[in-house]
Design an enzyme around this catalytic site. Structure first.
Site, PDB file in Angstrom:
ATOM      1  N   SER A   1     -46.755 -34.475  19.907  1.00 54.75           N
ATOM      2  CA  SER A   1     -46.529 -35.871  19.519  1.00 54.75           C
ATOM      3  C   SER A   1     -46.777 -36.118  18.040  1.00 54.75           C
ATOM      4  CB  SER A   1     -47.407 -36.803  20.361  1.00 54.75           C
ATOM      5  OG  SER A   1     -48.788 -36.565  20.128  1.00 54.75           O
ATOM      6  N   ASP A   2     -47.905 -35.612  17.499  1.00 54.07           N
ATOM      7  CA  ASP A   2     -48.185 -35.897  16.092  1.00 54.07           C
ATOM      8  C   ASP A   2     -47.313 -35.071  15.155  1.00 54.07           C
ATOM      9  OD1 ASP A   2     -49.506 -33.584  16.821  1.00 54.07           O
ATOM     10  OD2 ASP A   2     -51.418 -34.106  15.906  1.00 54.07           O
ATOM     11  N   CYS A   3     -46.893 -33.882  15.598  1.00 53.55           N
ATOM     12  CA  CYS A   3     -45.985 -33.076  14.767  1.00 53.55           C
ATOM     13  C   CYS A   3     -44.621 -33.743  14.651  1.00 53.55           C
ATOM     14  CB  CYS A   3     -45.837 -31.681  15.357  1.00 53.55           C
ATOM     15  SG  CYS A   3     -47.387 -30.777  15.501  1.00 53.55           S
TER      16      CYS A   3
END
Length: 757
Positions: free
Chosen positions: A485-487
């Protein structure tokens, strides 16, 4: 010509070595049949010639090569990045001394730009854990894969360099206390690559291991690998029945509900456990049976040591529930109730799932732990000449890294997309995206992210329990192919930033941007927060089944302030430019996500970080989330308490210094070495995002960062920065560029007239 050899350390004559470019399987050496292990090979050297190492960037596949031939070395010269990674002199000129923070930004970018790799990304080591390299080396050894002398030499050097200075053992990670896991596995690696058992460092490590109880006191993963090697008996390994993968999906603890790393590690582990496969016995294996144990090997009650574990390794003790299940499996299921047809059916399904993992990652696999295990599975099932095994051996190379200390194993096949996204944002935060000086660097980075966007979901997505990934980015590269998700969020923000900057091309069209948003919107948990690889599929009660012992929070996905913030800020930036696309979905998502951020705040005002150390890291993200809904120090209690918490931890020299111990204990603990530029940067970014009103603490922190910048623009490596599963630390060496420059740039925009130094 190969360089002249220097003094050699004693080496075991049985290890399989590869000399020069010779690549063959030794089956008969000097007329002596040795079943793949060579009786004669070059002696191990003290050190390789570092001017002969090269790191190849093959469209973001990183592999290290040692050029023994002088002509080869001349035709392929070392790059500055090679020299930097290896700790060789760079001979760069001094830059003009920085008088203002923006000067320090430009100096930092001038240096960091030189580390950009040909395909447009930034690479680096991703080491720290001390249990990764053993899996790769054991996989090589048990599959009779030749180990070149130069790899053996530098593996030896790295492990010697990372041995505990007092007791000679190794821990779970490079800053951790000595453990049975680290000492038993890394001692084994040294023996497998040819270090003599009577080498003084080996004797010291062995004494320490015996004081801790010997290898019988190791945790589950160590016992697994030593059983594959044939140094232990399979009876010592708690059961990992592949029948678990036959459970219907509705079963609350079915493996598809586990955290992705847990299920992808225990899948090949279950296959090999069920086969009870062991490597062919060798002199080294017989010697290790004498060296790793306190007891006489022939008299060890292996089954009686299934639950024996040293207290230093037992971070997450097995629950009574898991112990009961294991007892039933060992004493009832396996001997009396487990029919052969069911075991074979389970093994076949596990093998099919392994095939899907290999296909979906191009044999790169999720990470080196399951990569090494899958390699052994391919060897056992398909044979040494099979395509699957050869591809695994080829791609294991991408996990290896060389630095001034030697060769080790990274935590994944790189940090390419992750670091490239942050690198772009550092330029944006300094207001320099339109500066033509940095356009070539940024254009290459944009082109890289364009090439690395994942364009399709995996085949049989539901069958192999994979999360939607179309439009996403992975942590490393699209070969590995696991969306996080954060990538996804950080890469998407970087793409939007550049494509909305005058002068940059639109490489990623609107539909591909929409694909990324559609995938991001699948990550929200029922709580409102966001997880990493996929939304949680079971509750935290599943930790009662945590069999890893050395890690916490490993059985299922969790919600993280870091991931939640990354998604929220990406959605906010997207809506600014595409206000009509799924606007109501995005509004609801953000409202629930930021509400969860508030509930995750600790009583002292900080947030617990799960991917960086620790409260400092999470505060940076959480306060950015709150700023996205216009909540700042002067108008909201949440950011005010967060800022006050950070200010209370500022040191006299203006910096921040948090130890990895905070991740283990859940309490803020200072690092014994003092202020760190990375943590100082995190704290300053958090305070500036929250519009902290007092400039003096900010100036003190900025001054520390500027004072530690070297004349050539770089910052030196300090303490370890990252963490996973609460107890294992991991390195992010590019953070000392990305976040220092970001903090300096933000300060320069807020206070353009401040000189600081």
């Amino acid at each position: 010509m190969a360089r002249k050899k220097v003094n050699a350390a004693k080496a075991d004559p049985e290890t399989v070595f590869e000399k020069g470019s010779t690549k063959k399987r030794f089956s008969n050496v000097n007329g002596c049949e040795l079943n793949g292990h060579a009786a004669k090979r070059p002696r191990m050297e003290d050190r390789t010639d570092y001017s002969r190492w090269r790191m190849r960037d093959d469209e973001s596949r990183h592999t290290w090569h040692y050029l023994e031939d002088d002509e080869d070395a001349k035709e392929w010269p070392q790059t500055l990045a090679d020299k930097y990674f290896l700790g060789l002199p760079l001979d760069l000129p001094d830059l003009p001394p920085a008088k203002k923070p923006l000067d320090a930004v430009r100096n930092g970018l001038t240096f960091f730009e030189k580390l950009q790799l040909p395909s447009g990304h930034w690479g680096c080591e991703y080491g720290g854990p001390m249990f990764l390299l053993p899996g790769v080396v054991i996989a090589w050894y048990v599959t009779k894969t030749p180990i070149p002398w130069y790899k053996a030499t530098e593996i030896k050097n790295y492990l010697f360099a990372r041995a505990h200075p007092e007791d000679g053992g190794w821990g779970l990670h490079i800053e951790g206390e000595t453990s049975v896991l680290g000492t038993a596995l890394n001692y084994t690696v040294l023996r497998l690559v040819g270090v003599d058992a009577e080498h003084p460092k080996m004797v010291k490590a062995r004494v320490t291991l015996h004081k801790l109880g010997g290898a019988t006191h190791a945790p589950h993963w160590t016992k697994f690998w030593l059983s594959v090697l044939g140094v232990m008996n399979w009876d010592v390994v708690n059961p990992v029945p592949p029948e678990l993968w036959l459970l219907p999906d509705w079963v609350p603890f079915a493996p598809w509900r586990w955290w992705v790393h847990m299920r992808q590690v225990f899948l090949p582990m279950a296959y090999l456990w069920s086969k009870r496969w062991q490597a062919e016995e060798t002199d080294t294996i017989r010697a290790l049976r004498k060296e790793l144990f306190v007891e006489d090997w022939d008299k060890i009650n292996w089954a009686g040591h299934r639950n024996t574990i040293c207290s230093t390794d037992n971070y997450h003790p097995k629950s009574w529930v898991l112990n009961t299940i294991n007892w039933l499996l060992v004493n009832i299921w396996n001997p009396y109730l487990r029919p052969d047809f069911l075991a074979k059916r389970a093994e076949a399904w596990a093998a099919e799932l392994l095939d899907m993992e290999d296909k979906n990652t191009g044999y790169a696999n999720l990470a080196p732990v399951n990569g090494a295990m899958n390699t052994v599975c391919a060897y056992v099932r398909d044979g040494p000449d099979s395509y699957s095994f050869r591809k695994h051996i080829e791609r294991l190379e991408e996990f290896l890294w060389v630095k001034d200390e030697g060769m080790f194993c990274n935590g994944t096949n790189g940090v390419q997309c992750w670091d490239t996204a942050f690198s772009i944002q550092t330029v944006m935060d300094a207001g320099l995206t339109e500066d033509p000086r940095w356009r070539p660097m940024l254009l290459k980075a944009l082109q890289y992210l364009d090439s690395q966007q994942i364009r399709e979901n995996v085949p049989d997505q539901g069958k192999c329990y994979r999360q939607q990934r179309k439009g996403a980015w992975a942590f490393s590269n699209k070969d590995q192919g696991y969306a996080v998700s954060d990538c996804v969020s950080e890469a998407l923000k970087s793409v939007i930033i550049l494509q909305k900057t005058p002068g940059f091309p639109t490489l990623i069209d609107d539909q591909r941007i929409y694909d990324a948003i559609d995938t991001l919107l699948t990550y929200q948990s029922p709580s409102g927060g966001c997880s990493s690889y996929e939304p949680p599929r079971a509750g935290t009660w599943m930790e009662m089944l945590n069999a890893a012992e050395v890690f916490g929070n490993i059985m299922v996905e969790y919600d993280y302030p870091e991931c939640t913030t990354a998604v929220v800020t990406a959605l906010s930036l997207f809506s600014k430019h595409w206000p009509d696309y799924r606007s109501e979905d995005i509004r609801r998502f953000k409202a629930r996500a930021v509400a969860w951020i508030k509930t995750a705040q600790k009583p002292h005002g900080g947030w617990y970080g799960s991917w960086g150390i620790c409260f400092t890291y999470a505060c940076m993200f959480a306060l950015e989330s709150l700023s996205s809904i216009n909540e700042y120090y002067d108008n909201s209690d949440y950011p005010r308490r967060g800022c006050d918490f950070l200010i209370s931890k500022q040191r006299e020299d203006g910096g921040w210094s948090e130890s990895y111990k905070a991740c283990e204990t859940g309490e803020y603990i200072e690092h014994p070495t003092g202020s760190q530029v990375v943590m100082t940067s995190w704290a300053l970014i958090a305070l500036m995002k929250a519009k902290y009103p007092h400039i003096e603490p900010l100036k003190k922190g900025i001054k520390l960062i500027m004072d530690r910048q070297q004349p050539n623009g770089e910052w030196l490596q300090e303490a370890i920065e990252g963490v996973f599963n609460k107890s294992c630390m991991i390195s992010y060496p590019n953070y000392k560029f990305e976040f220092t420059i970001k903090a300096l740039g933000l300060f320069a925009k807020l206070y353009p007239d401040e000189t600081v130094v």
